[in-house]
Design a protein around this motif. Structure first.
Motif, mmCIF file in Angstrom:
data_model
loop_
_atom_site.group_PDB
_atom_site.id
_atom_site.type_symbol
_atom_site.label_atom_id
_atom_site.label_comp_id
_atom_site.label_asym_id
_atom_site.label_seq_id
_atom_site.Cartn_x
_atom_site.Cartn_y
_atom_site.Cartn_z
ATOM 1 N N HIS A 100 36.978 48.353 40.333
ATOM 2 C CA HIS A 100 37.524 47.032 40.652
ATOM 3 C C HIS A 100 37.106 46.590 42.059
ATOM 4 O O HIS A 100 36.664 45.453 42.267
ATOM 5 C CB HIS A 100 39.053 47.058 40.525
ATOM 6 N N LEU A 103 33.415 45.822 42.131
ATOM 7 C CA LEU A 103 33.159 44.486 41.573
ATOM 8 C C LEU A 103 33.462 43.406 42.605
ATOM 9 O O LEU A 103 32.670 42.468 42.789
ATOM 10 C CB LEU A 103 33.990 44.271 40.308
ATOM 11 N N ASP A 104 34.576 43.542 43.308
ATOM 12 C CA ASP A 104 34.918 42.571 44.349
ATOM 13 C C ASP A 104 33.853 42.527 45.446
ATOM 14 O O ASP A 104 33.593 41.480 46.023
ATOM 15 C CB ASP A 104 36.275 42.897 44.972
ATOM 16 N N MET A 107 30.402 40.844 43.760
ATOM 17 C CA MET A 107 30.451 39.456 43.291
ATOM 18 C C MET A 107 29.976 38.401 44.284
ATOM 19 O O MET A 107 29.265 37.473 43.889
ATOM 20 C CB MET A 107 31.846 39.116 42.777
ATOM 21 N N TRP A 110 26.265 38.357 43.991
ATOM 22 C CA TRP A 110 25.887 37.785 42.694
ATOM 23 C C TRP A 110 25.955 36.261 42.767
ATOM 24 O O TRP A 110 25.014 35.564 42.414
ATOM 25 C CB TRP A 110 26.797 38.321 41.590
ATOM 26 N N GLU A 111 27.086 35.753 43.233
ATOM 27 C CA GLU A 111 27.318 34.314 43.250
ATOM 28 C C GLU A 111 26.419 33.573 44.237
ATOM 29 O O GLU A 111 25.989 32.449 43.954
ATOM 30 C CB GLU A 111 28.788 34.028 43.562
ATOM 31 N N LYS A 138 30.061 44.417 33.755
ATOM 32 C CA LYS A 138 31.431 44.069 33.357
ATOM 33 C C LYS A 138 31.646 42.571 33.485
ATOM 34 O O LYS A 138 32.187 41.926 32.586
ATOM 35 C CB LYS A 138 32.453 44.828 34.207
ATOM 36 N N TYR A 139 31.198 42.003 34.588
ATOM 37 C CA TYR A 139 31.380 40.572 34.828
ATOM 38 C C TYR A 139 30.517 39.739 33.867
ATOM 39 O O TYR A 139 31.029 38.844 33.190
ATOM 40 C CB TYR A 139 31.033 40.235 36.279
ATOM 41 N N ASN A 142 31.610 40.117 30.330
ATOM 42 C CA ASN A 142 33.045 39.895 30.158
ATOM 43 C C ASN A 142 33.733 41.080 29.473
ATOM 44 O O ASN A 142 34.484 40.920 28.516
ATOM 45 C CB ASN A 142 33.318 38.595 29.406
#
Length: 149
Positions: A100, A103-104, A107, A110-111, A138-139, A142
């Motif tokens: 988790h 991922l934070d 991201m 990624w963005e 995962k992102y 989904n």
């Protein structure tokens, strides 16, 4: 795109060399680094399992949101004194991560970088690590918190 860790950088270079594309610009970022295993960094799986038990080690390695113990700044595997992270706010440099938290961390990159390149129709190559790529997967796909385990 690649992480700041040697094995990912070398993997990227191998792929670019084999495809005769070493000329392609590359961007290195700590945001694509492997997850930080905290106080478990540098310990082999066998010794860690003997100390904490197989089940606990499995939980730390595979769960989505259970953090391993944080690493101390004076630990030789800490990033606190690593010059690759000297320009970062010390509060964002991880002391322990689970998927988790990874991922934070991934991201924003990624963005801000990868997704815009893809939306512009560019091809990208990402040479990263099992958990940073797992977080992106995962992102993108989904995948639920339970299924990612």
């Amino acid at each position: 795109y690649t992480s700041l860790l040697t094995r990912a950088i070398k993997t990227l270079h191998y792929a670019l060399e084999e495809s005769d594309q070493l000329w392609i610009p590359e961007t290195k970022t700590w945001r694509l680094n492997e997850r930080h295993y905290g106080a478990l960094q540098g310990l082999n799986k066998k010794d860690t399992a003997e100390k904490y038990g197989d089940e606990q080690v499995h939980i730390w390695r595979r769960s989505y949101d259970v953090l391993p113990p944080a690493i101390d700044d004076d630990n030789e595997y800490s990033q606190a004194h690593d010059r690759r992270y000297a320009n970062l706010d010390p509060h964002i440099v991880p002391k322990a991560e689970n998927l988790h938290v990874t991922l934070d961390r991934v991201m924003p990159f990624w963005e801000d970088h990868i997704a815009p390149d893809l939306l512009d129709g560019k091809n990208v190559i990402i040479a990263a690590h099992g958990n940073s790529l797992r977080a992106l997967t995962k992102y993108i796909e989904n995948i639920s918190d339970d299924d990612i385990m």
